[in-house]
Design a protein around this motif. Structure first.
Motif, short mmCIF file in Angstrom:
data_model
loop_
_atom_site.label_atom_id
_atom_site.label_comp_id
_atom_site.label_asym_id
_atom_site.label_seq_id
_atom_site.Cartn_x
_atom_site.Cartn_y
_atom_site.Cartn_z
N ILE A 309 6.56 3.06 -1.94
CA ILE A 309 5.65 3.31 -3.06
C ILE A 309 5.58 2.10 -3.98
O ILE A 309 4.54 1.77 -4.54
N LEU A 310 6.70 1.37 -4.11
CA LEU A 310 6.71 0.17 -4.94
C LEU A 310 5.80 -0.91 -4.36
O LEU A 310 5.06 -1.57 -5.09
N LYS A 311 5.86 -1.08 -3.03
CA LYS A 311 5.00 -2.08 -2.38
C LYS A 311 3.53 -1.72 -2.54
O LYS A 311 2.68 -2.57 -2.80
N ILE A 312 3.23 -0.44 -2.39
CA ILE A 312 1.84 0.01 -2.48
C ILE A 312 1.30 -0.15 -3.91
O ILE A 312 0.20 -0.67 -4.11
N LEU A 330 -5.47 0.95 1.93
CA LEU A 330 -4.02 1.17 1.86
C LEU A 330 -3.49 1.66 3.21
O LEU A 330 -2.43 1.23 3.66
N GLN A 331 -4.25 2.55 3.85
CA GLN A 331 -3.86 3.03 5.18
C GLN A 331 -3.77 1.87 6.17
O GLN A 331 -2.82 1.77 6.95
N SER A 332 -4.79 1.02 6.12
CA SER A 332 -4.87 -0.10 7.06
C SER A 332 -3.74 -1.10 6.86
O SER A 332 -3.13 -1.58 7.83
N ILE A 333 -3.43 -1.43 5.58
CA ILE A 333 -2.44 -2.46 5.28
C ILE A 333 -1.01 -1.96 5.47
O ILE A 333 -0.16 -2.67 6.04
N PHE A 334 -0.74 -0.72 5.04
CA PHE A 334 0.64 -0.24 5.03
C PHE A 334 0.98 0.69 6.20
O PHE A 334 2.13 1.08 6.37
N PHE A 336 0.21 3.84 6.85
CA PHE A 336 0.43 5.26 6.62
C PHE A 336 -0.89 6.02 6.80
O PHE A 336 -1.96 5.50 6.46
N ASN A 337 -0.80 7.25 7.30
CA ASN A 337 -2.03 8.05 7.33
C ASN A 337 -2.29 8.61 5.93
O ASN A 337 -1.44 8.54 5.03
N LYS A 338 -3.46 9.18 5.76
CA LYS A 338 -3.89 9.64 4.44
C LYS A 338 -2.95 10.68 3.87
O LYS A 338 -2.63 10.65 2.67
#
Length: 414
Positions: A309-312, A330-334, A336-338
């Motif tokens: 969460i800190l990185k995001i 955010l999904q694409s870079i990190f 994670f799914n939605k």
């Protein structure tokens, strides 16, 4: 016993002459600041000073400044150092309040009297701004202002003991600037759980889930910038640090991402109950200090520790002007799914990622309105709102004012 006598004398003075009571508080605070540079302030000091002011309350012809013309001791008969520092506090107060001098002028006037040693004058000169902050701030006047608004204290909570002061503001009911808590000793933590606070000094903005930790630094006056607010000030007194042998915090001012967990938040919703449970508050203060000293990383009142969460959120903060900023990006870079992203934000901020992004954009917009001359349309475009009307509507929902009204109302922060 002495503490009970002090309380009774303070009540007598306050009921008899409120202006004299505030004079007593200001001079007492100045004396504490001066004497603690050379020796410990003790309860007996306060008893001597309150007795002096009580005499004034009983005799309207009694002039508190008359003792400045006397060479013999009048208050602290057996302690010349305390007597000298009390007269110094009186003289500084007279220069500021009666002669309308600023802090620098007051100290220059004191220097010209030739009553004080070089070391005393040197201390005054080096601490000109701090002494002015001690003179300006009056916690009791601020508390009385709070008392005016709500007898059942639905808007605020206050707790104070020998180790800490805690003030919780739950509603934006002050429309003008108000003094932020200041102490030259101890540690002050300001935490904004909901809403936004603006400090006049250095145009500091405290956003949601941020804490500002200061040590001997005054932030001047502040304004609540949003309609909804949950703002907590914790002053950990120097006595706590000394009694529990806490080593000094290494920074004078630092802003941190901070979060209050649910199992600690009840403390602030029921501050009055802490008076009967000092062990609870001592444990809580110790945990805060340990966290700040980085000796623990998993406390009830803690810095967000989830690396994901800190990185995001750091990415979001650095890309508020990026037109591609969205949940999809955010999904694409990190990776994670939605649903995972929503769970992360719900757990840590109790809002979805898209709402978090909007809030951060609006917080940034409020800073741009105060610090720049950009038009509303330019700011809306800069932050990639579809149009200025949509931006203004979102802004008003968060801050209660339109962008132009906000700029006009809070231009004093600049």
């Amino acid at each position: 016993m002495n503490q009970n006598i002090i309380y009774k004398l303070e009540d007598l003075i306050k009921n008899n002459n409120k202006i004299l009571f505030y004079e007593y508080l200001k001079i007492l605070n100045l004396y504490k600041f001066f004497i603690e540079s050379v020796q410990e302030f003790i309860l007996e000091d306060q008893l001597e000073i309150i007795t002096f002011f009580h005499e004034k309350a009983l005799n309207k012809h009694f002039d508190i400044f008359d003792i400045l013309n006397k060479t013999e001791s009048s208050i602290f008969i057996t302690n010349k150092t305390k007597e000298k520092n009390f007269k110094l506090a009186l003289e500084y107060y007279r220069n500021r309040s009666i002669y309308s001098l600023d802090s620098f002028q007051s100290i220059e006037a004191i220097k010209k009297t030739n009553k004080y040693t070089y070391s005393v004058i040197d201390f005054l000169v080096k601490n000109t701004s701090l002494i002015s902050n001690v003179y300006d701030f009056n916690k009791e006047m601020f508390q009385e202002k709070l008392e005016y608004f709500s007898s059942d204290k639905e808007f605020y909570e206050i707790y104070s003991d020998k180790y800490c002061d805690i003030i919780l503001i739950k509603k934006n009911f002050f429309q003008e600037f108000n003094p932020s808590l200041f102490s030259s000793f101890g540690l002050t933590i300001r935490f904004c759980e909901l809403g936004q606070i603006g400090f006049k000094k250095d145009t500091i903005i405290l956003n949601e889930n941020e804490a500002l930790v200061t040590n001997g630094i005054s932030l001047g006056q502040y304004k609540v910038l949003t309609n909804d607010i949950n703002y907590l000030t914790i002053h950990i007194k120097d006595k706590f640090l000394k009694d529990f042998n806490i080593k000094e915090i290494n920074y004078s001012m630092k802003k941190l991402p901070w979060k209050i967990e649910k199992n600690s938040s009840f403390l602030f919703e029921n501050l009055n109950t802490l008076k009967n449970n000092q062990i609870l508050i001592l444990n809580f203060l110790t945990k805060i200090i340990l966290e700040l000293l980085e000796e623990k990383n998993s406390l009830n009142f803690k810095v967000l520790s989830e690396s994901n969460i800190l990185k995001i959120t750091k990415f979001i903060d650095n890309n508020l002007e990026n037109p591609n900023l969205s949940i999809s990006q955010l999904q694409s870079i990190f990776g994670f799914n939605k649903n995972i992203l929503i769970q992360l934000f719900k757990k840590n901020y109790n809002i979805c990622p898209s709402k978090y992004i909007i809030n951060k954009k609006l917080e940034y917009a409020s800073t741009l309105l105060i610090e720049t001359k950009l038009s509303v349309t330019e700011i809306a475009s800069k932050l990639n709102f579809s149009n200025s009307s949509k931006f203004s509507l979102n802004f008003k929902n968060k801050f209660l004012y339109t962008p132009l009204q906000f700029r006009k109302k809070y231009k004093e922060l600049k």
